[in-house]
Design an enzyme around this catalytic site. Structure first.
Site, PDB file in Angstrom:
ATOM      1  N   HIS A 122      -8.179   1.365  -4.348  1.00 41.01           N
ATOM      2  CA  HIS A 122      -9.172   1.193  -3.289  1.00 41.01           C
ATOM      3  C   HIS A 122      -9.795   2.558  -3.010  1.00 41.01           C
ATOM      4  O   HIS A 122      -9.159   3.421  -2.412  1.00 41.01           O
ATOM      5  CB  HIS A 122      -8.439   0.628  -2.054  1.00 41.01           C
ATOM      6  CG  HIS A 122      -9.283   0.484  -0.839  1.00 41.01           C
ATOM      7  ND1 HIS A 122      -8.742   0.236   0.410  1.00 41.01           N
ATOM      8  CD2 HIS A 122     -10.629   0.525  -0.659  1.00 41.01           C
ATOM      9  CE1 HIS A 122      -9.709   0.139   1.300  1.00 41.01           C
ATOM     10  NE2 HIS A 122     -10.866   0.322   0.684  1.00 41.01           N
ATOM     11  N   ASP A 170      -4.629   3.809  -2.123  1.00 40.40           N
ATOM     12  CA  ASP A 170      -5.755   4.157  -1.255  1.00 40.40           C
ATOM     13  C   ASP A 170      -6.210   5.576  -1.520  1.00 40.40           C
ATOM     14  O   ASP A 170      -5.489   6.527  -1.212  1.00 40.40           O
ATOM     15  CB  ASP A 170      -5.329   4.028   0.211  1.00 40.40           C
ATOM     16  CG  ASP A 170      -5.131   2.582   0.614  1.00 40.40           C
ATOM     17  OD1 ASP A 170      -6.092   1.808   0.498  1.00 40.40           O
ATOM     18  OD2 ASP A 170      -4.011   2.229   1.040  1.00 40.40           O
ATOM     19  N   HIS A 210      -1.102  -1.171  -4.339  1.00 37.92           N
ATOM     20  CA  HIS A 210      -2.391  -0.838  -3.728  1.00 37.92           C
ATOM     21  C   HIS A 210      -2.415   0.672  -3.498  1.00 37.92           C
ATOM     22  O   HIS A 210      -1.541   1.224  -2.817  1.00 37.92           O
ATOM     23  CB  HIS A 210      -2.545  -1.603  -2.410  1.00 37.92           C
ATOM     24  CG  HIS A 210      -3.873  -1.437  -1.762  1.00 37.92           C
ATOM     25  ND1 HIS A 210      -4.990  -2.155  -2.133  1.00 37.92           N
ATOM     26  CD2 HIS A 210      -4.274  -0.621  -0.749  1.00 37.92           C
ATOM     27  CE1 HIS A 210      -6.013  -1.810  -1.383  1.00 37.92           C
ATOM     28  NE2 HIS A 210      -5.610  -0.868  -0.530  1.00 37.92           N
ATOM     29  N   MET A 226     -12.010   4.910  -1.098  1.00 36.54           N
ATOM     30  CA  MET A 226     -12.731   5.135   0.171  1.00 36.54           C
ATOM     31  C   MET A 226     -13.398   6.493   0.047  1.00 36.54           C
ATOM     32  O   MET A 226     -13.035   7.470   0.716  1.00 36.54           O
ATOM     33  CB  MET A 226     -11.738   5.088   1.345  1.00 36.54           C
ATOM     34  CG  MET A 226     -11.295   3.666   1.654  1.00 36.54           C
ATOM     35  SD  MET A 226      -9.790   3.611   2.636  1.00 36.54           S
ATOM     36  CE  MET A 226      -8.605   3.601   1.309  1.00 36.54           C
ATOM     37  N   ASP A 281      -7.018  -6.167   3.933  1.00 31.56           N
ATOM     38  CA  ASP A 281      -6.424  -4.834   3.960  1.00 31.56           C
ATOM     39  C   ASP A 281      -6.465  -4.239   5.369  1.00 31.56           C
ATOM     40  O   ASP A 281      -7.540  -3.952   5.895  1.00 31.56           O
ATOM     41  CB  ASP A 281      -7.194  -3.934   2.979  1.00 31.56           C
ATOM     42  CG  ASP A 281      -6.535  -2.582   2.802  1.00 31.56           C
ATOM     43  OD1 ASP A 281      -5.425  -2.363   3.332  1.00 31.56           O
ATOM     44  OD2 ASP A 281      -7.147  -1.737   2.116  1.00 31.56           O
ATOM     45  N   GLY A 282      -5.280  -4.062   5.948  1.00 33.21           N
ATOM     46  CA  GLY A 282      -5.162  -3.385   7.236  1.00 33.21           C
ATOM     47  C   GLY A 282      -4.489  -4.237   8.290  1.00 33.21           C
ATOM     48  O   GLY A 282      -4.970  -5.317   8.632  1.00 33.21           O
ATOM     49  N   GLY A 283      -3.341  -3.780   8.767  1.00 30.97           N
ATOM     50  CA  GLY A 283      -2.653  -4.503   9.839  1.00 30.97           C
ATOM     51  C   GLY A 283      -2.092  -5.848   9.425  1.00 30.97           C
ATOM     52  O   GLY A 283      -1.872  -6.724  10.267  1.00 30.97           O
ATOM     53  N   GLY A 290       0.946  -2.084   4.084  1.00 29.32           N
ATOM     54  CA  GLY A 290       1.532  -0.746   4.007  1.00 29.32           C
ATOM     55  C   GLY A 290       2.723  -0.637   4.918  1.00 29.32           C
ATOM     56  O   GLY A 290       3.879  -0.818   4.497  1.00 29.32           O
ATOM     57  N   SER A 291       2.452  -0.397   6.208  1.00 32.97           N
ATOM     58  CA  SER A 291       3.562  -0.193   7.142  1.00 32.97           C
ATOM     59  C   SER A 291       4.428  -1.438   7.283  1.00 32.97           C
ATOM     60  O   SER A 291       5.635  -1.326   7.508  1.00 32.97           O
ATOM     61  CB  SER A 291       3.038   0.286   8.498  1.00 32.97           C
ATOM     62  OG  SER A 291       1.878  -0.394   8.861  1.00 32.97           O
ATOM     63  N   GLY A 329      -3.223   4.125   7.814  1.00 33.79           N
ATOM     64  CA  GLY A 329      -2.308   2.993   7.863  1.00 33.79           C
ATOM     65  C   GLY A 329      -1.848   2.762   9.294  1.00 33.79           C
ATOM     66  O   GLY A 329      -2.128   3.570  10.196  1.00 33.79           O
ATOM     67  N   GLY A 330      -1.180   1.655   9.498  1.00 33.35           N
ATOM     68  CA  GLY A 330      -0.537   1.393  10.783  1.00 33.35           C
ATOM     69  C   GLY A 330      -1.460   1.057  11.936  1.00 33.35           C
ATOM     70  O   GLY A 330      -1.071   1.184  13.099  1.00 33.35           O
ATOM     71  N   MET A 351     -11.848  -5.445   4.962  1.00 33.27           N
ATOM     72  CA  MET A 351     -11.103  -4.481   5.782  1.00 33.27           C
ATOM     73  C   MET A 351     -10.856  -5.095   7.157  1.00 33.27           C
ATOM     74  O   MET A 351     -11.804  -5.423   7.879  1.00 33.27           O
ATOM     75  CB  MET A 351     -11.886  -3.168   5.930  1.00 33.27           C
ATOM     76  CG  MET A 351     -12.042  -2.360   4.648  1.00 33.27           C
ATOM     77  SD  MET A 351     -10.500  -2.028   3.769  1.00 33.27           S
ATOM     78  CE  MET A 351      -9.550  -1.153   5.014  1.00 33.27           C
ATOM     79  N   SER A 406       0.836  -1.197   0.000  1.00 26.68           N
ATOM     80  CA  SER A 406       0.000   0.000   0.000  1.00 26.68           C
ATOM     81  C   SER A 406       0.869   1.244   0.000  1.00 26.68           C
ATOM     82  O   SER A 406       1.626   1.497   0.943  1.00 26.68           O
ATOM     83  CB  SER A 406      -0.906   0.014   1.232  1.00 26.68           C
ATOM     84  OG  SER A 406      -1.499   1.297   1.337  1.00 26.68           O
ATOM     85  N   GLY A 445      -9.129   4.339   6.597  1.00 28.89           N
ATOM     86  CA  GLY A 445      -8.798   5.753   6.770  1.00 28.89           C
ATOM     87  C   GLY A 445      -7.335   5.991   7.092  1.00 28.89           C
ATOM     88  O   GLY A 445      -6.796   7.037   6.755  1.00 28.89           O
ATOM     89  N   MET A 479      -8.808   8.489  -0.601  1.00 34.05           N
ATOM     90  CA  MET A 479      -9.712   8.894   0.492  1.00 34.05           C
ATOM     91  C   MET A 479     -10.215  10.309   0.242  1.00 34.05           C
ATOM     92  O   MET A 479      -9.468  11.148  -0.280  1.00 34.05           O
ATOM     93  CB  MET A 479      -8.963   8.863   1.816  1.00 34.05           C
ATOM     94  CG  MET A 479      -8.292   7.533   2.114  1.00 34.05           C
ATOM     95  SD  MET A 479      -7.375   7.623   3.659  1.00 34.05           S
ATOM     96  CE  MET A 479      -6.611   5.994   3.665  1.00 34.05           C
TER      97      MET A 479
HETATM   98  C1  DX5 Z   1      -6.556   1.791   5.234  1.00 33.52           C
HETATM   99  C2  DX5 Z   1      -6.051   1.449   3.878  1.00 33.52           C
HETATM  100  C3  DX5 Z   1      -4.974   0.450   3.880  1.00 33.52           C
HETATM  101  C4  DX5 Z   1      -3.724   0.895   4.597  1.00 33.52           C
HETATM  102  C5  DX5 Z   1      -3.104  -0.324   5.187  1.00 33.52           C
HETATM  103  O1  DX5 Z   1      -7.702   2.534   5.138  1.00 33.52           O
HETATM  104  O2  DX5 Z   1      -7.103   0.921   3.078  1.00 33.52           O
HETATM  105  O3  DX5 Z   1      -4.657   0.012   2.565  1.00 33.52           O
HETATM  106  O4  DX5 Z   1      -2.805   1.534   3.774  1.00 33.52           O
HETATM  107  O5  DX5 Z   1      -2.034   0.089   5.966  1.00 33.52           O
HETATM  108  P1  DX5 Z   1      -1.319  -0.917   6.962  1.00 33.52           P
HETATM  109  O6  DX5 Z   1      -0.856  -2.095   6.173  1.00 33.52           O
HETATM  110  O7  DX5 Z   1      -0.204  -0.100   7.514  1.00 33.52           O
HETATM  111  O8  DX5 Z   1      -2.335  -1.314   8.022  1.00 33.52           O
HETATM  112 ZN    ZN Z   2      -6.600  -0.021   1.132  1.00 30.57          ZN
END
Ligand code: DX5
Ligand code: ZN
Length: 221
Positions: free
Chosen positions: A66, A35, A33, A68, A175-177, A197-198, A144-145, A137, A8, A142, A37
């Site tokens: 993606h 994101d 990926h 949002m 997606d997420g964590g 992402g992170s 990352g991390g 999700m 991401s 909204g 927003m």
């Molecule tokens: C959150 C995004 C994710 C985000 C994931 O709203 O849709 O794609 O970047 O970030 P990590 O992998 O750090 O949780």
């Molecule tokens: Zn995403």
């Protein structure tokens, strides 16, 4: 099919976006990926079109976008023009989800639906055969991390059943964590695509981390 890794770019260095895109180009990761927003559907703002276009110019791997955002229909053609592979919209943001999915296909892209942590997979019952991707999700969208929500495993297993019962070809994306600590369990539960992402950009050697995520082996449950 081997699982796919989608770093991401939300966790990339925005001041060195070309450098980070090229780094992922040179890695074993499969998709970018991206994101998007709008500060309305989610309490944050990220990439606008000029940024996505700049990424598209340098990316040598497909873009997995993606959205949002509310009212995604009005932007579908613009993403198609950028050569985006997958366009994913949120079920919670689309009153006429079927129409939106048809419009994404009509524009020549693969269509995905993302579900927030509180949304039951049963909302996809009547549309699963029209989808190429379901994005589960595993955090509230909204940012990352954030911390991975453990209920995701049960949700992925239930979605896997729904997909096979309907004979759908939809891939399951998480997606997420997501990171090396939970990748194996997610793949065993039925995930096909891991967004990170992170867990990728936050390491000293993102290319190596992407390689390790790609190499995770698992036994299907
Ligand atoms: C959150 C995004 C994710 C985000 C994931 O709203 O849709 O794609 O970047 O970030 P990590 O992998 O750090 O949780
Ligand atoms: Zn995403």
């Amino acid at each position: 099919m081997s699982h796919l890794i989608a770093p991401s770019l939300l966790a990339a260095d925005f001041a060195n976006l070309q450098r980070d895109v090229e780094m992922i180009n040179s890695s074993e990761a499969d998709w970018f990926h991206v994101d998007v927003m709008d500060g309305v559907f989610v309490p944050n703002i990220s990439f606008g079109f000029p940024s996505v276009a700049a990424v598209a110019k340098h990316a040598k791997k497909p873009l997995d976008v993606h959205l949002m955002i509310v009212n995604p229909d009005q932007y579908i053609d613009k993403y198609a023009e950028l050569g985006v592979l997958n366009l994913t919209v949120h079920s919670e943001a689309c009153t006429h989800l079927h129409r939106t999915i048809q419009a994404i296909h009509g524009a020549g892209m693969e269509a995905g639906v993302a579900l927030n942590p509180h949304t039951n997979i049963n909302v996809l019952d009547d549309i699963i055969n029209d989808l190429d991707l379901v994005c589960i999700m595993s955090v509230n969208p909204g940012f990352g991390g954030q911390k991975f929500i453990e209920n995701t495993y049960a949700k992925v297993r239930a979605l896997k059943v729904l997909i096979s019962e309907h004979g759908s070809n939809a891939k399951i994306e998480i997606d997420g964590g997501v990171g090396l600590g939970n990748a194996q369990d997610l793949l065993a539960a039925g995930a096909d695509v891991l967004v990170a992402g992170s867990a990728i950009f936050g390491t000293d050697d993102p290319v190596q981390t992407a390689r390790e995520m790609k190499a995770v082996s698992f036994v299907e449950a």
